[in-house]
Design a protein around this motif. Structure first.
Motif, PDB file in Angstrom:
ATOM      1  N   UNK A  52       7.893   8.226   4.104  1.00 27.39           N
ATOM      2  CA  UNK A  52       7.689   6.884   3.571  1.00 27.39           C
ATOM      3  C   UNK A  52       6.210   6.526   3.608  1.00 27.39           C
ATOM      4  N   UNK A  53       5.814   5.598   2.742  1.00 27.06           N
ATOM      5  CA  UNK A  53       4.480   5.018   2.841  1.00 27.06           C
ATOM      6  C   UNK A  53       4.466   4.137   4.081  1.00 27.06           C
ATOM      7  N   UNK A  54       3.442   4.286   4.876  1.00 24.76           N
ATOM      8  CA  UNK A  54       3.349   3.530   6.124  1.00 24.76           C
ATOM      9  C   UNK A  54       3.141   2.051   5.827  1.00 24.76           C
ATOM     10  N   UNK A  55       3.959   1.160   6.442  1.00 24.40           N
ATOM     11  CA  UNK A  55       3.800  -0.277   6.199  1.00 24.40           C
ATOM     12  C   UNK A  55       2.505  -0.815   6.790  1.00 24.40           C
ATOM     13  N   UNK A  67       2.118  -0.827   1.780  1.00 25.96           N
ATOM     14  CA  UNK A  67       1.838   0.490   2.325  1.00 25.96           C
ATOM     15  C   UNK A  67       0.354   0.729   2.395  1.00 25.96           C
ATOM     16  N   UNK A  68      -0.056   1.578   3.318  1.00 29.41           N
ATOM     17  CA  UNK A  68      -1.475   1.859   3.501  1.00 29.41           C
ATOM     18  C   UNK A  68      -1.927   3.079   2.725  1.00 29.41           C
ATOM     19  N   UNK A  69      -0.998   3.814   2.170  1.00 26.77           N
ATOM     20  CA  UNK A  69      -1.361   5.072   1.531  1.00 26.77           C
ATOM     21  C   UNK A  69      -1.085   6.240   2.454  1.00 26.77           C
ATOM     22  N   UNK A  70      -1.126   5.993   3.784  1.00 28.14           N
ATOM     23  CA  UNK A  70      -0.761   7.039   4.734  1.00 28.14           C
ATOM     24  C   UNK A  70       0.749   7.216   4.673  1.00 28.14           C
ATOM     25  N   UNK A  71       1.201   8.389   5.005  1.00 32.02           N
ATOM     26  CA  UNK A  71       2.631   8.667   4.993  1.00 32.02           C
ATOM     27  C   UNK A  71       3.145   8.829   6.407  1.00 32.02           C
ATOM     28  N   UNK A  72       4.424   8.527   6.607  1.00 26.12           N
ATOM     29  CA  UNK A  72       5.050   8.747   7.907  1.00 26.12           C
ATOM     30  C   UNK A  72       6.388   9.434   7.673  1.00 26.12           C
ATOM     31  N   UNK A  73       6.772  10.251   8.642  1.00 32.36           N
ATOM     32  CA  UNK A  73       8.056  10.945   8.568  1.00 32.36           C
ATOM     33  C   UNK A  73       8.952  10.384   9.662  1.00 32.36           C
ATOM     34  N   UNK A  74      10.183  10.077   9.282  1.00 33.62           N
ATOM     35  CA  UNK A  74      11.165   9.527  10.218  1.00 33.62           C
ATOM     36  C   UNK A  74      12.540  10.046   9.835  1.00 33.62           C
ATOM     37  N   UNK A  75      13.521   9.766  10.673  1.00 38.81           N
ATOM     38  CA  UNK A  75      14.909  10.122  10.375  1.00 38.81           C
ATOM     39  C   UNK A  75      15.617   8.875   9.862  1.00 38.81           C
ATOM     40  N   UNK A  76      16.287   8.991   8.728  1.00 38.85           N
ATOM     41  CA  UNK A  76      17.078   7.877   8.204  1.00 38.85           C
ATOM     42  C   UNK A  76      18.281   7.681   9.113  1.00 38.85           C
ATOM     43  N   UNK A  77      18.426   6.479   9.652  1.00 40.40           N
ATOM     44  CA  UNK A  77      19.531   6.164  10.546  1.00 40.40           C
ATOM     45  C   UNK A  77      20.645   5.464   9.772  1.00 40.40           C
ATOM     46  N   UNK A 123      14.076  -3.601   8.719  1.00 41.71           N
ATOM     47  CA  UNK A 123      14.431  -2.833   7.524  1.00 41.71           C
ATOM     48  C   UNK A 123      13.157  -2.434   6.787  1.00 41.71           C
ATOM     49  N   UNK A 124      13.128  -1.214   6.291  1.00 40.40           N
ATOM     50  CA  UNK A 124      11.994  -0.773   5.476  1.00 40.40           C
ATOM     51  C   UNK A 124      12.432  -0.774   4.013  1.00 40.40           C
ATOM     52  N   UNK A 125      11.523  -1.136   3.114  1.00 43.71           N
ATOM     53  CA  UNK A 125      11.892  -1.204   1.702  1.00 43.71           C
ATOM     54  C   UNK A 125      12.070   0.177   1.092  1.00 43.71           C
ATOM     55  N   UNK A 126      13.052   0.315   0.235  1.00 45.32           N
ATOM     56  CA  UNK A 126      13.269   1.574  -0.465  1.00 45.32           C
ATOM     57  C   UNK A 126      12.093   1.951  -1.336  1.00 45.32           C
ATOM     58  N   UNK A 127      11.284   0.966  -1.735  1.00 41.24           N
ATOM     59  CA  UNK A 127      10.102   1.256  -2.564  1.00 41.24           C
ATOM     60  C   UNK A 127       9.056   2.047  -1.794  1.00 41.24           C
ATOM     61  N   UNK A 128       9.115   2.033  -0.458  1.00 44.26           N
ATOM     62  CA  UNK A 128       8.176   2.805   0.354  1.00 44.26           C
ATOM     63  C   UNK A 128       8.587   4.270   0.471  1.00 44.26           C
ATOM     64  N   UNK A 129       9.822   4.581   0.055  1.00 43.95           N
ATOM     65  CA  UNK A 129      10.333   5.949   0.161  1.00 43.95           C
ATOM     66  C   UNK A 129       9.588   6.888  -0.784  1.00 43.95           C
TER      67      UNK A 129
END
Length: 173
Positions: A64-67, A75-85, A131-137
């Motif tokens: 996701x784009x980092x909030x 988003x900042x342009x940086x990316x982050x990796x997480x597990x979808x819960x 909640x994170x927005x799907x647009x950041x995915x």
């Protein structure tokens, strides 16, 4: 121009077209940080397939784009990796995610998702951001790319040339 030259030119054009199409669908990223340990380590490379939110399933690793602080929709342009819960329509995990405790939604709303780092102690995720927005995915991780040699580790904060960096540590995502 000869037939052989035209054939070679057509082959190059075809290869270029395939490359462009693949780059629109796939992305290589390098993990920076410790929030996904033990699944992913700092310096691991992953292959990401760009997908819409409705293609994501709970349990998948997502990029996701980092909030931006104070604006989880940005988003900042940086990316982050997480597990979808949890994804839209799944039960909202309000009891285990403090930032979701005040929400009245019994299920994750449309266009939103809940994510968590595998190393919860070092992860900034939906427990803090809600909640994170799907647009950041950006997409889902297809696989770890085994190109990094154990004898040549990636220096902290320095992704290999031509690779995007994924922020995944405490204060960076």
């Amino acid at each position: 121009m000869t037939a052989a030259a035209l054939g070679a030119l057509g082959g190059v054009a075809g290869l270029l077209a395939v490359t462009v199409l693949l780059r629109r669908r796939l992305l290589f990223v390098t993990v920076a940080g410790l929030s996904m340990q033990p699944t992913l380590d700092h310096g691991d490379r992953v292959l990401v397939r760009r997908v819409p939110l409705d293609a994501v399933r709970a349990g998948q690793l997502v990029v996701l784009a980092e909030p931006v602080d104070g604006d989880p929709g940005g988003g900042t342009g940086a990316l982050m990796v997480k597990r979808a819960v949890a994804v839209p329509g799944d039960p909202a995990p309000r009891a285990t995610f403090a930032a979701l405790a005040a929400t009245a939604d019994p299920v994750v709303p449309a266009g939103r998702l809940v994510v968590k780092g595998d190393n919860a102690r070092l992860s900034r995720d939906s427990r803090h951001l809600g909640y994170l927005p799907g647009t950041a995915l950006v997409g889902v991780v297809v696989r770890r790319w085994p190109l990094r040699s154990p004898a040549a580790p990636v220096a902290a904060g320095q992704p290999p040339a031509g690779r995007r960096r994924i922020a995944s540590e405490g204060g960076t995502g």
